[in-house]
Design a protein around this motif. Structure first.
Motif, PDB file in Angstrom:
ATOM      1  N   SER A  87       0.620  -7.071  -5.511  1.00  0.00           N
ATOM      2  CA  SER A  87       0.057  -7.612  -4.274  1.00  0.00           C
ATOM      3  C   SER A  87      -0.891  -8.773  -4.551  1.00  0.00           C
ATOM      4  CB  SER A  87      -0.668  -6.511  -3.505  1.00  0.00           C
ATOM      5  OG  SER A  87      -1.313  -7.025  -2.358  1.00  0.00           O
ATOM      6  N   ALA A  88      -1.711  -8.634  -5.597  1.00  0.00           N
ATOM      7  CA  ALA A  88      -2.712  -9.660  -5.895  1.00  0.00           C
ATOM      8  C   ALA A  88      -2.092 -10.909  -6.505  1.00  0.00           C
ATOM      9  CB  ALA A  88      -3.771  -9.091  -6.830  1.00  0.00           C
TER      10      ALA A  88
ATOM     11  N   ALA B 259      -0.499   3.070  -7.722  1.00  0.00           N
ATOM     12  CA  ALA B 259      -1.422   2.200  -6.985  1.00  0.00           C
ATOM     13  C   ALA B 259      -1.816   0.994  -7.820  1.00  0.00           C
ATOM     14  CB  ALA B 259      -2.661   2.991  -6.570  1.00  0.00           C
TER      15      ALA B 259
ATOM     16  N   ASP C  86      -5.246   2.283 -15.228  1.00  0.00           N
ATOM     17  CA  ASP C  86      -5.509   2.333 -13.788  1.00  0.00           C
ATOM     18  C   ASP C  86      -6.960   2.677 -13.448  1.00  0.00           C
ATOM     19  OD1 ASP C  86      -4.694   4.791 -14.999  1.00  0.00           O
ATOM     20  OD2 ASP C  86      -4.438   5.707 -13.041  1.00  0.00           O
TER      21      ASP C  86
ATOM     22  N   GLN D 145      -8.439  -2.355 -14.044  1.00  0.00           N
ATOM     23  CA  GLN D 145      -7.695  -3.121 -13.048  1.00  0.00           C
ATOM     24  C   GLN D 145      -8.336  -4.484 -12.817  1.00  0.00           C
ATOM     25  OE1 GLN D 145      -6.694  -0.984  -9.426  1.00  0.00           O
ATOM     26  NE2 GLN D 145      -6.800   0.972 -10.479  1.00  0.00           N
TER      27      GLN D 145
ATOM     28  N   ARG E 241     -10.700   1.642 -12.531  1.00  0.00           N
ATOM     29  CA  ARG E 241     -11.105   0.506 -11.695  1.00  0.00           C
ATOM     30  C   ARG E 241     -11.508  -0.696 -12.543  1.00  0.00           C
ATOM     31  NH1 ARG E 241     -15.569   0.518  -6.739  1.00  0.00           N
ATOM     32  NH2 ARG E 241     -15.372  -1.713  -6.267  1.00  0.00           N
TER      33      ARG E 241
ATOM     34  N   GLN F 195       1.052  -1.504  -7.768  1.00  0.00           N
ATOM     35  CA  GLN F 195       1.113  -2.126  -6.446  1.00  0.00           C
ATOM     36  C   GLN F 195       0.017  -3.164  -6.278  1.00  0.00           C
ATOM     37  OE1 GLN F 195       0.974   1.142  -3.663  1.00  0.00           O
ATOM     38  NE2 GLN F 195       2.967   1.949  -4.322  1.00  0.00           N
ATOM     39  N   GLN F 196      -1.168  -2.864  -6.809  1.00  0.00           N
ATOM     40  CA  GLN F 196      -2.274  -3.814  -6.701  1.00  0.00           C
ATOM     41  C   GLN F 196      -1.965  -5.097  -7.479  1.00  0.00           C
ATOM     42  OE1 GLN F 196      -5.870  -2.950  -8.841  1.00  0.00           O
ATOM     43  NE2 GLN F 196      -7.173  -3.975  -7.332  1.00  0.00           N
TER      44      GLN F 196
END
Length: 412
Positions: free
Chosen positions: A395-396, A388, A341, A346, A343, A391-392
């Protein structure tokens, strides 16, 4: 209302510490556990003490001191649950290396033991009550009689009765996904390998096969299972072996033999995908699905964990080839709070998923001593949290499936 710290005494008895706020850990950072982080302790989960590690929490001045010798506590999650926080503790100089488990933060919240985790799949097929039943030995004996002298059956019998491997047991229960170990060798030296560890390290929870089975043995077990099992899957690449694509010659002959005899069920491989030539041969033979083990989509982090004699680009080539041939591809993502997780991680994952077109992410809690793992990994940026991160991803890439298990695919 805050979550309350748990600790264990020298006998392993677990207590709560009123007035002490529980912390969770991500990488090396600790922070208070919030209600949104916690779910009730799932059925099948276990609490255990962490020897040589002091519990860490936050307490106002009026809180009672923790007893001398108090030890940190962690939870072990059942399959179908993904941890979001590591346990918070302070390691003593003499602390032993922890065994290969997925250590998860636990706390008391509203008078209930809770864990920092998400339920990410229905584990009905893999629930403990379905395994290690009183009639297992009788079922093992029956399959040994049906397939006499088959070295794979002998190995899976040991895995079932000694190591209590669920995928091995499914052969004898004649259902769902059954493992077929094929390779005693590997092209990686993973930190968290569950079948081979250096003598000075933590003991591996399984023993690796020492002799490769022949194609006839492989095909016999595969046909036996697929002809009998509802939603039958046979999988190469088990905890008791190395890298199955290194046995590509035998595996490809076996797959062709199986498909000449039955169209039932699904043929799957669990692989690091680093031996692209072998993967191509296996795909061309009639593979249905492939699960690729990865911890990162960044070369330096990937290599720090797998320590393989292949590159991440070779993994990418294997996945591309499989997808071109309409093989269903999952990433077996080894998940560690404070690593995946970050940045930069990700961003790399999103690029990888979009570029390769993988169908699914199977989430796996990484089983390794947290301190040793952090020390072995390259440094990186700040982490945004496991919840998070997931979820990213969803969503992406909305079509991406997140879960924990190999899916049974509709028959072609």
């Amino acid at each position: 209302m805050s979550a309350t710290l748990l600790y264990a005494d020298s006998r392993g008895e677990i207590y709560d510490a009123p007035g002490w706020q529980a912390l969770g850990r991500s990488g090396t950072e600790m922070a208070p556990l919030q209600a949104v982080d916690l779910i009730p302790l799932p059925e099948g989960a276990e609490l255990m003490l962490l020897p040589g590690r002091d519990p860490v929490g936050i307490a106002p001045g009026k809180a009672a001191r923790l007893p001398a010798g108090a030890q940190a506590v962690a939870a072990m999650l059942p399959v179908g649950y993904t941890r979001t926080h590591l346990p918070a503790y302070r390691r003593r100089p003499e602390a032993p290396l922890l065994p290969l488990y997925g250590y998860t933060a636990a706390a008391l919240y509203k008078d209930q033991v809770c864990v920092a985790a998400l339920k990410t799949a229905d584990n009905e097929k893999w629930h403990p009550y379905r395994y290690n039943t009183p009639d297992l030995r009788r079922k093992v004996a029956r399959v040994k009689k049906d397939l006499p002298g088959n070295s794979i059956v002998e190995q899976l019998a040991r895995c079932s009765l000694t190591w209590h491997c669920c995928t091995a047991q499914n052969l004898f229960y004649q259902r769902w996904e059954a493992g077929i170990p094929v390779s005693p060798t590997c092209n990686a030296h993973c930190l968290g390998c569950i079948s081979l560890q250096p003598a000075e390290c933590c003991p591996a929870p399984q023993s690796r096969i020492t002799v490769a089975p022949n194609a006839a043995e492989i095909a016999a077990v595969a046909c036996y299972h697929l002809d009998r099992a509802p939603e039958g899957i046979v999988s190469f690449g088990q905890g008791c072996e190395g890298e199955p694509s290194l046995a590509a010659k035998a595996v490809t002959v076996a797959i062709r033999d199986v498909r000449a005899r039955t169209r039932r069920g699904q043929i799957n491989i669990n692989t690091n995908a680093g031996y692209t030539d072998g993967i191509r041969e296996i795909v061309d033979a009639g593979l249905d699905s492939m699960r690729v083990s990865m911890i990162s989509a960044r070369p330096d982090v990937h290599q720090a964990y797998y320590r393989g004699n292949y590159s991440l680009e070779q993994v990418r080539d294997s996945i591309r080839y499989a997808r071109q041939k309409k093989v269903h591809v999952s990433i077996n993502m080894l998940l560690f709070p404070g690593l995946n997780d970050r940045r930069e991680e990700q961003e790399a994952w999103l690029e990888w998923i979009r570029e390769t077109g993988v169908d699914m992410i199977q989430l796996r809690n990484l089983n390794y001593d947290p301190d040793e793992f952090v020390a072995a990994m390259p440094a990186g940026g700040s982490a945004g949290g496991v919840s998070a991160f997931l979820q990213q991803l969803q969503s992406a890439v909305p079509e991406l499936v997140l879960g924990n298990f190999t899916q049974y695919l509709p028959q072609k």
